[in-house]
Structures are given as C-alpha cells and as structure tokens.
Motif scaffolding. Sequence first.
Motif, short mmCIF file in Angstrom:
data_model
loop_
_atom_site.label_atom_id
_atom_site.label_comp_id
_atom_site.label_asym_id
_atom_site.label_seq_id
_atom_site.Cartn_x
_atom_site.Cartn_y
_atom_site.Cartn_z
N THR A 113 -16.82 -13.13 2.39
CA THR A 113 -15.52 -13.65 2.00
C THR A 113 -14.88 -12.72 0.98
O THR A 113 -15.45 -11.70 0.59
N ALA A 114 -13.69 -13.06 0.57
CA ALA A 114 -12.97 -12.29 -0.45
C ALA A 114 -12.37 -13.26 -1.45
O ALA A 114 -12.12 -14.43 -1.14
N GLY A 115 -12.16 -12.78 -2.66
CA GLY A 115 -11.58 -13.64 -3.68
C GLY A 115 -11.64 -13.01 -5.05
O GLY A 115 -11.92 -11.81 -5.18
N THR A 116 -11.41 -13.81 -6.07
CA THR A 116 -11.37 -13.30 -7.44
C THR A 116 -12.73 -13.49 -8.12
O THR A 116 -13.44 -14.47 -7.87
N VAL A 117 -13.07 -12.54 -8.97
CA VAL A 117 -14.26 -12.62 -9.81
C VAL A 117 -13.81 -12.39 -11.25
O VAL A 117 -13.08 -11.44 -11.53
N GLU A 118 -14.25 -13.27 -12.14
CA GLU A 118 -13.81 -13.22 -13.53
C GLU A 118 -15.01 -13.08 -14.45
O GLU A 118 -16.01 -13.79 -14.31
N TYR A 119 -14.94 -12.11 -15.39
CA TYR A 119 -15.94 -11.99 -16.43
C TYR A 119 -15.22 -11.73 -17.74
O TYR A 119 -14.55 -10.71 -17.91
N GLY A 120 -15.36 -12.66 -18.67
CA GLY A 120 -14.63 -12.55 -19.92
C GLY A 120 -13.13 -12.57 -19.66
O GLY A 120 -12.62 -13.47 -18.98
N ASP A 121 -12.44 -11.56 -20.14
CA ASP A 121 -11.00 -11.47 -19.91
C ASP A 121 -10.66 -10.54 -18.75
O ASP A 121 -9.50 -10.21 -18.54
N LYS A 122 -11.68 -10.13 -17.98
CA LYS A 122 -11.47 -9.24 -16.84
C LYS A 122 -11.38 -10.05 -15.56
O LYS A 122 -12.17 -10.97 -15.34
N LEU A 123 -10.41 -9.67 -14.72
CA LEU A 123 -10.20 -10.37 -13.46
C LEU A 123 -10.17 -9.33 -12.33
O LEU A 123 -9.43 -8.35 -12.42
N PHE A 124 -10.97 -9.56 -11.29
CA PHE A 124 -11.10 -8.60 -10.21
C PHE A 124 -10.84 -9.26 -8.86
O PHE A 124 -11.22 -10.41 -8.64
N ASN A 125 -10.17 -8.51 -7.97
CA ASN A 125 -10.08 -8.92 -6.57
C ASN A 125 -11.20 -8.24 -5.81
O ASN A 125 -11.31 -7.02 -5.84
N GLU A 126 -12.02 -9.01 -5.12
CA GLU A 126 -13.14 -8.44 -4.38
C GLU A 126 -13.06 -8.83 -2.91
O GLU A 126 -12.57 -9.91 -2.56
N THR A 127 -13.55 -7.94 -2.05
CA THR A 127 -13.46 -8.17 -0.61
C THR A 127 -14.81 -8.31 0.08
O THR A 127 -14.88 -8.80 1.20
N ASP A 128 -15.89 -7.89 -0.56
CA ASP A 128 -17.20 -7.89 0.10
C ASP A 128 -18.18 -8.80 -0.62
O ASP A 128 -19.29 -8.40 -1.01
#
Length: 800
Positions: free
Chosen positions: A103-118
């Motif tokens: 699947t794909a979606g957002t990953v958040e760690y602390g104040d960092k936000l990432f769009n991930e596809t794998d």
Amino acid sequence: MFKNYFKIALRNLLKHKGFSFINILGLSVGLTCCLLIGLYISEELSYDKFHKDADKIYRFTREFKSNDGTTSLHLSRLAPPFAHYLKDYYEGDIAQIGRFISTAGTVEYGDKLFNETDLAFADPEIVDILTFETIQGDIKAALTKPGSVVLSESLAKKYFGNEDPMGKSIRIFDQADLLVQGVYKDLPDNSSFELNMMGDFSAIEQFYGGRENLLQAWGSNNFTTLFTLTETGSIDGILDRMDDFLVIQLGENAPSWTELHVQKLTDIHLTSNLSDELGENSDITYVYIFTSIAVLILLIACINYMNLATARSARRAKEVGMRKVFGAGKGSLMSQFLTESIVLTLFAVLLSIGFTNLILPFFREFTELNLVFNLIDNFALVAMVFGGALLVGVLAGSYPAFYLSAFRPLEVMRSSKGSTAGKSGLLRKALVVVQFSISIILIVSTVVVYQQLSYMQNKNLGYDKEQMMILNVSNEISANYETFKNELSNIAGVKSAGGSSRIPSGQLLDSQGAQAEVNGEMQPTQVVIKQLQVDYGFVPNYQMELVAGRNFDKDYLRDSANFMLNEEAVRIIGWADGNEAIGKKMTYGGVTGQVVGVVKDFHFESLQSEIVPVVLANNRNRLRFLSIKIEGQNLTNAVAQIEEAYAAFSPNSPIQYNFLNDRFNNLYQSETQRSELFTIFSGLAIFLACLGLFGLASFTVAQRGKEISIRKVLGASVNQIVNTLSKEFLVLVAISLLIAAPIGWYLMSDWLGSYAYRIGLGVVPFIVAGGVALLIAFITISMQTFKAAFANPAGRLRDD
C-alpha cells in the motif's frame, strides 16, 4: 612451435596495419556490443534469484472469467482467505505459505512527514519464504507482535538518521502507531517486490474488522500470496485438485467463473504481465531480441575478418607456395593462420574490455539497471570473455585458414593467385550480402519500432490529456470534497476538475456483476464490464464525447444510482447503439438504475490493451483522484496555488500529484528505452558492415589499380570510374534488400501482433532501409574509388 606461430602472426599484423586496424576495430566494437548486451541480459535473467532456493518459490494468481468462458481479468494477487484455506487443503504439498499487502500512504516521525509507496503488512511466514538479511532485531518474531514494524536499512536511515531505530514509534496513515522492532538490508534492485517496510498482519485484520471478517473477504484481491513446496509436493498435484478446492470454498459453480494459477517466482519478471503487478515487469521477448542482435553483430564482425583475409589471399599466395615447397604441411599452415586470427581477436578483446569500462557508466544510467562488469572478482566472467574470444578467433579464422592452406604451390608460383580465387570472390560476395541483409533487417525493425511508439504516443485517446494535473485525494480532502473543488475553481488557470476512482494510464481492475434490460427482460451480461466511479465533472473535464444521452447532473440526486457506458459496453450488452441504451434499466453491483449517457470509446489503459466495456457510476465516496485541467502558460503559478489550497484543506497529508502526459510517457518508457537500445545496436551493426565494406573496397581498388589507370588514360571520367567500381557492390546491397525485405516483414508483423492497436506495416520502412543501406554503401565505397579515380595513372603504370 606456437612461439614461432605467434611471432609470425604478430609480424604480419604489424606489416599490414590497415588490415589489422579495420579487423581489430570491427571485432572490438562487436565484442563490446556483446559484452554490454550480455550484462543487460544477465541482469534481466537474475531477477529474484538472490532469494535462497528461489527456484522453489511460487506465487498464486487469480483469473476471473466472463459468462462466455473468456478471461475478463487475471490478477497477480489473491483475496486474503485463500492462503489460510490453501495451507490446510494442501497440507502434504505446501510447506510454507504467506501473504503481504502493499500500500501507500503517510509515515510520521516526530515533526517529519513522508509520503511512501512501498509499505506492506505481511505474515511472518514471508520471512521464511523470501530471504532478508537482518541488521537489527528478529524480523520474523517482530511480525508476530501486534503493533510492530520492520524497516529496510534505507528507510530507517531516512526516518532516524544516525539514531538507533529500535523501539522508536512511527505513525502510519495518521491512524496507527507502530514500534520499530527490526531492520533489514534493502532488497537488491533485481527484486520483483520492493518491500521497504513490513508491519505485522494484525493491523490488516483490524482494518477488516477482525480475523473472522478477513477470512470471509473473498472479493478483496489485494494480497500477494507466495508459497514453497514440501519435499513430496508438486505443482501438478496442486493444480489437479484446484477445482475441488474452489468448489469447497466458493460453491459448485466456482470453477466456471474463477481459477487459480501458479507462477515460479523467478519467472515473474520476464514472463508475467498480469493486472495489478507490484512493479513493472520486462518481457522475455526482448531477451531473445537482444541476444539475436548480439549474435548478429558478432557474426558481421567475423564476416569482416573472413572477407578481408580472403581478399588478401593473392598477396599471401606466394608465401603459402614457398612454405609448401619447403615442406610445410596443410596442418601447420592452418595453425599459423588460426594463430593470427586468435592473436588479432585477443587484441580486440583487450580493446573491447576498455571500451566496455568506458561506456558502462553511461549504459548503466541509460538502462537504469545495476550493471557490474568486474573481471578481477569474477572468474566465470573472465573465462566467458576469453573463451568467447578464442571461439570467435577460431570461427573468424577458420575459412581463411582452410582457404589459404589449400593453395597449390605450382599454380601459386606461376600466377601469384590462389587456385580457388573464383570461389573466394563468390564467397566474399555472399558474405557481403549476408552482412547487409542483417543490416537492412535491423534498419527495417528500427523504423517500425519508432513508428509504433510514435503512433502510441500521439494517437487520439478519446479525451484531452494535455496539462491535466492528477491529484491524490486524501481523507481530509474527501471530507470537504465539493468545498475544495469550489476553491480550485477560483484559481487562475484552473479550467475544470473531475474526480474518479481510477485515472487514465492506470488499469481498470474493478468490476461487479451486471444485468441489463434487453428486449424487455433483465439479462446478465456475458462479458464482465469494468467499473469506473466518477463525479459529474469527470466527463466534461476530459472533454469526452457524448454519443447519446447526457452527463451526470450534480443537482439530480437520482443520478447516484444511474449509469453511463462506453460504446463497447453498449455493444457487449446487446443494444444496437447508444440511443437505444438511453433509459434502459440496468443493475450493477447490486444498484439498480438507468443508463443516462453513452460516451465514445476511449483508451484508458496502454494501447497494448484493447478497449474494454466500462460502466461509469456516480459515487463520490470512492473517488481517489482529482483530475485538474490547467489552461494558459503560467502552469507553475497555478500549481503553486493548488498546493496552497491543498495544504489548507489537508495539513496532515503531504500533497501528491503528477501530470497525465508524464504518466503516459512513463507507461511507454520501457518500450522507448528498448527502442533506443535497439537503434544504437542496429547502428553499430550497420557501422561494422560498412567497416568491412570499406576494407573490401580498399583491396578491390588496390587489385584493380592498373585497370583504373588504363581506363583513365583511355579517357574515362571520374564518375565513370566510380560507377564502374561501385556498381558491383551496390548490386550486392540491392540483392540484400530483396532477401531482407520478406524476413523483416515477417519478424515485424509478428512483433506488432502483440499490440492491440498498431500501425499498418507499409512500404516506408523498406524504402527507408533500402535507401539508407545503398547510400551508406555508396559513400563507403566512394571514399576509396574517388581516391583511386583522381590518382595520377602514370605513377601506377610506371610502378607496374
């Protein structure tokens, strides 16, 4: 003895520098092409073989059938209950079976936000089936713990930098917090699956409302399902009992509408082109094509050597005669000439190794493959390269060795010509024909491939795709969908917008059962009709042509149960045309309504796929993408304002967008890349053929120097001399065209047959190929003949 052969061979190569240069250059270019193509093919064949016991790993796939028995959809994935029941049913055949869902979606760690596809959620058995190199933690144990996740090394570095990731918490999809319990090395580039993150499977069970609900989700075909066999298990044993399994699980009619298939993991990359593959696969056909090109290029290089060696036979005739008079046997003469060929080839190998190392960085970047050429650490590669060189040397030198060693001393001493000079000339002509036949076939193929790609990239798809921005719809945007669309309409440059569940350039994977009113009765459709959920803005936004009826109306609530169809769906259902379809009752996916509009057929997927029947349903709750038509020149400014609007409506999800033109370019990127490779190697094959022709023309001009001088003294013009000398070679090229044309036509007709929509194979490629071959041959020959024609005849006649 060999030392003596080597010294004489080296002396002859240095004595005839022009001959040696042409042959070494030709062979080195040919060998370089073979090395590069070999690296490319080796990488293509290596996919997934890094897994332990890779040839014993298999994947289940699922096929759906229409009522008429034809395939309506073949998916690379299964519904989640299958793995559970297959393991029990095939207890004696299946050792391990495991699922993962990507699947794909957002990953958040602390104040960092990432769009991930794998991202993936996986059964722990996946770790037993596939091979993961653990860096930290216990990967399999982590996947048994609820709320756990394991990361690839690159993803851990991306999120945590130099921090220890173990025990850290990350938030995914703005819904769940997971603890990092393991880190593993990134899977190699030659993997069919990109698994950068794996969460434990319990999160998926919760998403489906618990394990029991998950085991009833037979329609959710999103799970890659891999398995290995027991020592006594067999694929035939599994397939022979498959119908019985389907009957038990899905009912007695199940085998008539669905079927499970098995694929070897190592076959996926080159032989699988199913719907919903996790990545873009290649095609075994191109492995065969490029292997053939490598062989043909090497063949042309060998022909060059044979041609030039036999052309020089007259100059070496006395040498052979004298050797035979002094007692040299045929065997020793053959050994001498083969040694010369092998020595020359070894020089060419060393040069080709240098060329390969020089070109490889550019070739690696062009193919986007991790190609490695390392002779120091790879004994097998060293053996292959030098063993191949030895074989090429023997093949290239075999005929000259037989030919030259067969000269009769008495005839040689009388005429300074070999006893089989006539046969030699005939053979040289035949070899030139072979060379240029190969070259013309490659030119024809290059032109046809270019025409087909140009056709696909420029064909009218049935809608407007220019400056169409594709925006992923987040949950926050979906909750304020109409308000967001209204906000977009206030942005300068935004002409219109329309939402849909899928977008052109993707795949139409969704389908449900359909019935339609035909001749006054509700009848099930014989062929599956694919589903596309759209809003009222989708059709006008893409400027699709309505052939009957109307578009969905946002103010007419009943349209949420009505349907629009494409022309192919109207034909499949059995209505005469779009006008007859309007107002007819239709049931799709349990919803009953009427057909309110019919749109002209459009190409949703690649032109390799035929247009399929499609139903457009008006369901705003399933819109995953928003297509935004941007007009005018200030595209950058419009995009910036769209980004601002998105951030205001969806602050917790980074914006994801691309452009439809780019998506279609990516769709044909592999074909374009292979086409360019094909063109490059075809060009090198033509260069080699011309290099040989240049050398042959040089020797021909040298042999006929006295004739040229006499013709000039008798008043022949330069053009007459050039025409006389060129005519023989150009006739050979013309014969090559006659031979190559039917072969090229057959090969390219077969290749075009793999495309549902293709060009007609006309005469243009053959005219272009013939014209190019004749022009190149003429220029190549003229470089020598003009030089001879302009030379002072007195000097040549005085020398003779």
